[in-house]
Scaffold this motif. Structure first.
Motif, PDB file in Angstrom:
ATOM      1  N   ASN A  16       3.966  -7.312  -8.271  1.00 43.76           N
ATOM      2  CA  ASN A  16       4.521  -6.341  -7.324  1.00 43.76           C
ATOM      3  C   ASN A  16       3.714  -6.333  -6.033  1.00 43.76           C
ATOM      4  O   ASN A  16       4.265  -6.245  -4.931  1.00 43.76           O
ATOM      5  CB  ASN A  16       4.529  -4.938  -7.934  1.00 43.76           C
ATOM      6  CG  ASN A  16       5.892  -4.566  -8.477  1.00 43.76           C
ATOM      7  OD1 ASN A  16       6.881  -5.246  -8.223  1.00 43.76           O
ATOM      8  ND2 ASN A  16       5.950  -3.492  -9.232  1.00 43.76           N
ATOM      9  N   ARG A  19       4.532  -9.409  -4.099  1.00 45.49           N
ATOM     10  CA  ARG A  19       5.835  -9.254  -3.452  1.00 45.49           C
ATOM     11  C   ARG A  19       5.707  -8.466  -2.149  1.00 45.49           C
ATOM     12  O   ARG A  19       6.295  -8.836  -1.120  1.00 45.49           O
ATOM     13  CB  ARG A  19       6.809  -8.550  -4.405  1.00 45.49           C
ATOM     14  CG  ARG A  19       8.224  -8.397  -3.851  1.00 45.49           C
ATOM     15  CD  ARG A  19       9.120  -7.673  -4.841  1.00 45.49           C
ATOM     16  NE  ARG A  19       8.645  -6.330  -5.134  1.00 45.49           N
ATOM     17  CZ  ARG A  19       8.904  -5.282  -4.374  1.00 45.49           C
ATOM     18  NH1 ARG A  19       9.612  -5.394  -3.271  1.00 45.49           N
ATOM     19  NH2 ARG A  19       8.443  -4.093  -4.717  1.00 45.49           N
ATOM     20  N   ARG A  20       4.923  -7.404  -2.161  1.00 45.76           N
ATOM     21  CA  ARG A  20       4.744  -6.599  -0.950  1.00 45.76           C
ATOM     22  C   ARG A  20       4.003  -7.388   0.136  1.00 45.76           C
ATOM     23  O   ARG A  20       4.342  -7.300   1.315  1.00 45.76           O
ATOM     24  CB  ARG A  20       3.990  -5.310  -1.285  1.00 45.76           C
ATOM     25  CG  ARG A  20       4.777  -4.342  -2.156  1.00 45.76           C
ATOM     26  CD  ARG A  20       4.121  -2.971  -2.223  1.00 45.76           C
ATOM     27  NE  ARG A  20       2.793  -2.987  -2.814  1.00 45.76           N
ATOM     28  CZ  ARG A  20       2.550  -2.875  -4.116  1.00 45.76           C
ATOM     29  NH1 ARG A  20       3.560  -2.764  -4.975  1.00 45.76           N
ATOM     30  NH2 ARG A  20       1.311  -2.872  -4.583  1.00 45.76           N
ATOM     31  N   SER A  24       5.708  -8.583   3.819  1.00 47.27           N
ATOM     32  CA  SER A  24       5.176  -8.151   5.113  1.00 47.27           C
ATOM     33  C   SER A  24       4.516  -9.267   5.910  1.00 47.27           C
ATOM     34  O   SER A  24       4.439  -9.189   7.135  1.00 47.27           O
ATOM     35  CB  SER A  24       4.167  -7.010   4.916  1.00 47.27           C
ATOM     36  OG  SER A  24       3.055  -7.463   4.157  1.00 47.27           O
ATOM     37  N   GLU A  38      -4.167  -5.493  -2.358  1.00 48.33           N
ATOM     38  CA  GLU A  38      -2.914  -4.738  -2.404  1.00 48.33           C
ATOM     39  C   GLU A  38      -2.700  -4.104  -3.773  1.00 48.33           C
ATOM     40  O   GLU A  38      -2.195  -2.983  -3.883  1.00 48.33           O
ATOM     41  CB  GLU A  38      -1.744  -5.654  -2.056  1.00 48.33           C
ATOM     42  CG  GLU A  38      -0.378  -5.002  -2.078  1.00 48.33           C
ATOM     43  CD  GLU A  38      -0.194  -3.972  -0.970  1.00 48.33           C
ATOM     44  OE1 GLU A  38       0.644  -3.051  -1.169  1.00 48.33           O
ATOM     45  OE2 GLU A  38      -0.870  -4.067   0.074  1.00 48.33           O
ATOM     46  N   ASP A 105      13.349  -6.274   1.032  1.00 48.07           N
ATOM     47  CA  ASP A 105      12.064  -6.921   0.731  1.00 48.07           C
ATOM     48  C   ASP A 105      12.270  -8.127  -0.183  1.00 48.07           C
ATOM     49  O   ASP A 105      11.662  -9.185   0.026  1.00 48.07           O
ATOM     50  CB  ASP A 105      11.104  -5.926   0.075  1.00 48.07           C
ATOM     51  CG  ASP A 105      10.492  -4.958   1.075  1.00 48.07           C
ATOM     52  OD1 ASP A 105      10.714  -5.137   2.293  1.00 48.07           O
ATOM     53  OD2 ASP A 105       9.795  -4.029   0.644  1.00 48.07           O
TER      54      ASP A 105
END
Length: 200
Positions: A16, A19-20, A24, A38, A105
């Protein structure tokens, strides 16, 4: 005695975070250090669960696919057994379009992986073909429910139409990422595509 960590939950936490980071900053931004920061874990822990960068990138790609599949399965279940081929395809494609933050996203992440396959980075085309193949196969299956393909020519036309529909939706996804206001037209565009392509 302390409870043992849930390994699947930890892996999920890390993918996760990856992925973020990718959403970005692109695929190149996803390093052991950035993903660990993160996720709020140590670099060593990321390395423990995913020995190489390629491994955690592929795990992240799979996680995004699972998210999309889960959304689709949930919506498909809500349609019930009486769902028509059009209902099924509209539901599938709606879940692929970047119509909210989560799907946006995911679309950015998948676009980053696609770009990586074109530039010869750590990810190859063979690593990411499963999802597009599923979309084409599902589309073809629903077209077969609508059409009788008794000849090789008809069967070939059906396969080509499935590829055309899936490719068009892929183009809509990328277009909506750039032109956010156009997402207001998403339902109308999708219905127009299905009207034209699902005719007998």
């Amino acid at each position: 005695m302390p409870r043992l960590a849930d390994h699947e939950q930890r892996r999920h936490q890390i993918t996760n975070a990856a992925r973020r980071v990718i959403a970005s900053g692109g695929l190149e931004a996803a390093t052991f250090q950035s993903v660990a920061a993160e996720a709020g874990v140590s670099v060593r822990l990321v390395q423990y669960y995913f020995g190489t960068k390629r491994e955690f990138l592929l795990a992240t790609h799979r996680a995004v696919m699972v998210r999309a599949a889960t959304r689709f399965a949930r919506e498909l279940a809500a349609l019930g057994e009486s769902a028509t081929p059009r209902d099924i395809l509209r539901t599938l494609f709606t879940e692929l379009l970047p119509l909210d933050d989560a799907r946006r996203d995911d679309s950015i992440v998948l676009g980053a992986f696609h770009h990586a396959t074109l530039t010869g980075a750590e990810i190859g085309a063979a690593d990411t073909l499963g999802a597009p193949r599923f979309v084409v196969d599902t589309t073809a299956e629903q077209l077969r429910r609508l059409r009788i393909a008794e000849t090789p020519i008809a069967a070939r036309a059906l396969e080509l139409d499935a590829q055309l529909i899936a490719s068009t939706v892929g183009g809509l996804v990328q277009g909506f990422l750039v032109d956010c206001p156009a997402t207001e037209d998403a339902a109308e565009l999708l219905d127009r595509l299905l009207d034209r392509m699902l005719e007998p």
